[in-house]
Write an enzyme that holds these catalytic residues in place. Structure first.
Site, PDB file in Angstrom:
ATOM      1  N   ARG A  88     -51.906 -16.563   3.097  1.00  0.00           N
ATOM      2  CA  ARG A  88     -52.647 -16.771   1.841  1.00  0.00           C
ATOM      3  C   ARG A  88     -54.045 -16.156   1.888  1.00  0.00           C
ATOM      4  NH1 ARG A  88     -51.406 -22.465  -0.626  1.00  0.00           N
ATOM      5  NH2 ARG A  88     -49.154 -22.545  -0.468  1.00  0.00           N
ATOM      6  N   ASP A 125     -58.037 -29.660 -12.852  1.00  0.00           N
ATOM      7  CA  ASP A 125     -57.567 -29.270 -11.518  1.00  0.00           C
ATOM      8  C   ASP A 125     -58.776 -28.683 -10.799  1.00  0.00           C
ATOM      9  OD1 ASP A 125     -54.464 -28.714 -10.347  1.00  0.00           O
ATOM     10  OD2 ASP A 125     -56.056 -27.619  -9.325  1.00  0.00           O
TER      11      ASP A 125
HETATM   12  C1  LIG Z   1     -48.486 -29.996  -6.000  1.00  0.00           C
HETATM   13  S1  LIG Z   1     -49.562 -29.757  -7.366  1.00  0.00           S
HETATM   14  C2  LIG Z   1     -49.066 -31.101  -8.401  1.00  0.00           C
HETATM   15  C3  LIG Z   1     -49.063 -30.709  -9.859  1.00  0.00           C
HETATM   16  C4  LIG Z   1     -48.598 -31.809 -10.831  1.00  0.00           C
HETATM   17  N1  LIG Z   1     -49.495 -32.945 -10.798  1.00  0.00           N
HETATM   18  C5  LIG Z   1     -47.194 -32.238 -10.546  1.00  0.00           C
HETATM   19  O1  LIG Z   1     -46.979 -33.356 -10.041  1.00  0.00           O
HETATM   20  O2  LIG Z   1     -46.265 -31.466 -10.825  1.00  0.00           O
HETATM   21  C6  LIG Z   1     -51.132 -30.325  -6.678  1.00  0.00           C
HETATM   22  C7  LIG Z   1     -52.345 -29.882  -7.478  1.00  0.00           C
HETATM   23  O3  LIG Z   1     -53.497 -30.596  -7.013  1.00  0.00           O
HETATM   24  C8  LIG Z   1     -54.606 -29.735  -7.053  1.00  0.00           C
HETATM   25  N2  LIG Z   1     -55.658 -30.234  -6.140  1.00  0.00           N
HETATM   26  C9  LIG Z   1     -55.692 -30.156  -4.787  1.00  0.00           C
HETATM   27  N3  LIG Z   1     -56.833 -30.698  -4.316  1.00  0.00           N
HETATM   28  C10 LIG Z   1     -57.536 -31.125  -5.398  1.00  0.00           C
HETATM   29  C11 LIG Z   1     -58.800 -31.750  -5.554  1.00  0.00           C
HETATM   30  N4  LIG Z   1     -59.581 -32.042  -4.509  1.00  0.00           N
HETATM   31  N5  LIG Z   1     -59.224 -32.045  -6.813  1.00  0.00           N
HETATM   32  C12 LIG Z   1     -58.435 -31.733  -7.890  1.00  0.00           C
HETATM   33  N6  LIG Z   1     -57.247 -31.135  -7.798  1.00  0.00           N
HETATM   34  C13 LIG Z   1     -56.789 -30.837  -6.559  1.00  0.00           C
HETATM   35  C14 LIG Z   1     -54.039 -28.391  -6.637  1.00  0.00           C
HETATM   36  O4  LIG Z   1     -54.840 -27.323  -7.059  1.00  0.00           O
HETATM   37  C15 LIG Z   1     -52.665 -28.404  -7.305  1.00  0.00           C
HETATM   38  O5  LIG Z   1     -52.666 -27.741  -8.546  1.00  0.00           O
END
Ligand SMILES: C[S@@+](CC[C@H](N)C(=O)[O-])C[C@H]1O[C@@H](n2cnc3c(N)ncnc32)[C@H](O)[C@@H]1O
Length: 288
Positions: free
Chosen positions: A46, A148
């Site tokens: 990445r 996000d």
């Molecule tokens: C696996 S995805 C889940 C997306 C959606 N909530 C779902 O369940 O399908 C996790 C998301 O959390 C976000 N994320 C990770 N760390 C974060 C943080 N500290 N604050 C806000 N968002 C975060 C990532 O960018 C990613 O888009």
């Protein structure tokens, strides 16, 4: 453990164990994301793209660039590269049925939802579709804040354009009702209809930040499949802050592999990975 140990000799850029440890430390500090040792190759592939863009030769150079300047513009691409954004429309479908019931019994107008890890938008648009269906109108009194940490996924979400394979699992009625099929150059793509898009606002929010730029309280908070990346101490801090943003009859929806047993004094289950505030939380936090 030899920190200078090269992780693989096939790499285009020099990358050793100490580099991985430093990446893991930095992303933990700024995003709360824990990277275990199994992620060493993932981190390489990445971030290698960033090294190519910046014309650097080693991970040590890249990490130096970040560390020497806390305001470096490279921090955001670094974070974006390391988040995991897997999502889909109506993922964990039972939550949308529970939400529809919550909307139908709630008197809140507007009904306010915060989607706290919105990724590329499939989740908040599924919330908006659920609202239109539950209230049986194309203009429901619903506000959805989609946030996000990752700015790139948020930009995709705001565009609301998806390849048609992402819509495959959806009923024909939903595809027809909520999407416009692309033609000519946009063949194979679908755009969410403007009415659906109008229910959503997008904002970058890092759940790890000590304060969140949010106003008022929410009827529903969706915080799904993101807490798995945080350790329990971090989860506890975030959940206590989220709890204060829930209305007394509000509901918090978490991912299928997440649970709030370790904070049961403040959250009580009201359905499949769905939680409400306890009396104690309402009393102590003065919500409402
Ligand atoms: C696996 S995805 C889940 C997306 C959606 N909530 C779902 O369940 O399908 C996790 C998301 O959390 C976000 N994320 C990770 N760390 C974060 C943080 N500290 N604050 C806000 N968002 C975060 C990532 O960018 C990613 O888009």
């Amino acid at each position: 453990m030899d920190l200078n140990q090269t992780i693989s000799h096939e790499h285009e850029f020099s990358y050793c164990r100490a580099d991985f440890n430093k990446v893991a430390q930095l992303i933990y500090e700024c995003a709360g994301i824990r990277l275990n040792d199994s992620k060493q190759q993932m981190v390489y592939s990445r971030l290698a793209r960033r090294l190519r863009v910046l014309k650097l030769r080693s991970f040590a150079q890249y990490l130096h660039l970040l560390e020497q300047d806390p305001d470096s513009a490279e921090w955001q691409p670094f974070i974006n590269a390391l988040t995991t954004n897997l999502t889909s429309f109506f993922r964990e479908a039972y939550h949308f049925e529970i939400l529809a019931q919550q909307m139908q019994t709630s008197r809140a107008r507007p009904f306010r939802i915060w989607c706290a890890a919105a990724s590329t938008g499939e989740e908040p648009y599924s919330l908006a579709m659920t609202a239109m269906e539950a209230y049986q109108t194309a203009q429901p009194a619903v506000e959805i804040l989609a946030s996000d940490l990752d700015t790139q996924v948020l930009a995709t979400a705001a565009q609301g354009v998806y390849t048609v394979d992402k819509l495959e699992q959806m009923t024909l009625a939903r595809k027809r009702g909520f999407f416009l099929k692309g033609t000519a150059m946009n063949g194979g793509k679908a755009r969410v209809k403007p009415g659906l898009r109008a229910l959503l606002q997008f904002q970058q929010i890092n759940l790890l930040d000590s304060t969140w730029p949010l106003q008022g309280q929410f009827d529903a908070i969706f915080c799904r499949n993101v807490m798995i990346y945080f350790d329990q101490a971090t989860q506890k801090i975030i959940l206590q802050k989220m709890g204060r943003l829930l209305k007394p009859d509000g509901q918090l929806y978490v991912g299928h592999s997440e649970n709030l047993h370790f904070i049961s004094e403040y959250f009580t289950s009201c359905g499949k990975t769905t939680y409400r505030l306890t009396e104690r939380a309402i009393r102590e936090w003065g919500v409402g």
